[in-house]
Enzyme design. Structure first.
Site, PDB file in Angstrom:
ATOM      1  N   ILE A  31       0.818  -1.219   0.000  1.00  0.00           N
ATOM      2  CA  ILE A  31       0.000   0.000   0.000  1.00  0.00           C
ATOM      3  C   ILE A  31       0.850   1.266   0.000  1.00  0.00           C
ATOM      4  CG2 ILE A  31      -2.004  -1.112   1.040  1.00  0.00           C
ATOM      5  CD1 ILE A  31      -1.213   0.277   3.693  1.00  0.00           C
ATOM      6  N   VAL A  96       5.820  -5.263  10.275  1.00  0.00           N
ATOM      7  CA  VAL A  96       4.791  -6.275  10.521  1.00  0.00           C
ATOM      8  C   VAL A  96       5.527  -7.569  10.835  1.00  0.00           C
ATOM      9  CG1 VAL A  96       2.856  -7.561   9.552  1.00  0.00           C
ATOM     10  CG2 VAL A  96       3.164  -5.153   8.938  1.00  0.00           C
ATOM     11  N   HIS A 100       7.730 -11.520   5.451  1.00  0.00           N
ATOM     12  CA  HIS A 100       7.269 -11.154   4.113  1.00  0.00           C
ATOM     13  C   HIS A 100       8.450 -10.735   3.248  1.00  0.00           C
ATOM     14  CE1 HIS A 100       7.056  -7.577   6.697  1.00  0.00           C
ATOM     15  NE2 HIS A 100       7.217  -6.828   5.607  1.00  0.00           N
TER      16      HIS A 100
END
Length: 116
Positions: A31, A96, A100
């Site tokens: 995002i 986070v 990832h």
């Protein structure tokens, strides 16, 4: 409610622009992109960081990297080149705590880190 934002995306509790999905991984657009192509690839099983994933499930880490390569092909950046990075821990820029991979490309990226 799921524990992390990425688990919420996996569970479809939070919307994401999903570009590829396998039985074990999910890839979606960041995002806050840092390049013309910026896709995150996550395992559907939560591990806090890449070191934890590598120690616990090397096959799943291979799936994450395979999905990253597939995303690069799909996004048209494989031939020109792209970068795959994992941020680990606070000093590594991880925000986070669900491992990832960042798949970045679509333009010259320059050096990975600024000189000190």
């Amino acid at each position: 409610m799921s524990e992390t934002l990425f688990e919420q995306i996996i569970d479809r509790e939070v919307p994401a622009d999903i570009v590829h999905e396998t039985e074990t991984t999910l890839a979606f657009r960041d995002i806050n992109p840092r390049a013309p192509v910026h896709v995150l690839v996550i395992p559907k099983t939560r591990y806090r960081n890449v070191a934890e994933l590598a120690a616990a499930d090397p096959r799943l880490l291979a799936d994450v990297l395979s999905t990253a390569a597939t995303v690069a092909e799909q996004e048209g950046i494989a031939e020109a080149g792209y970068r795959v990075t994992f941020n680990t821990g606070d000093d590594g820029g991880q925000t986070v705590y669900h491992v990832h991979a960042h798949v970045l490309g679509g333009a010259p990226l320059g050096p990975e880190a600024a000189p000190r």
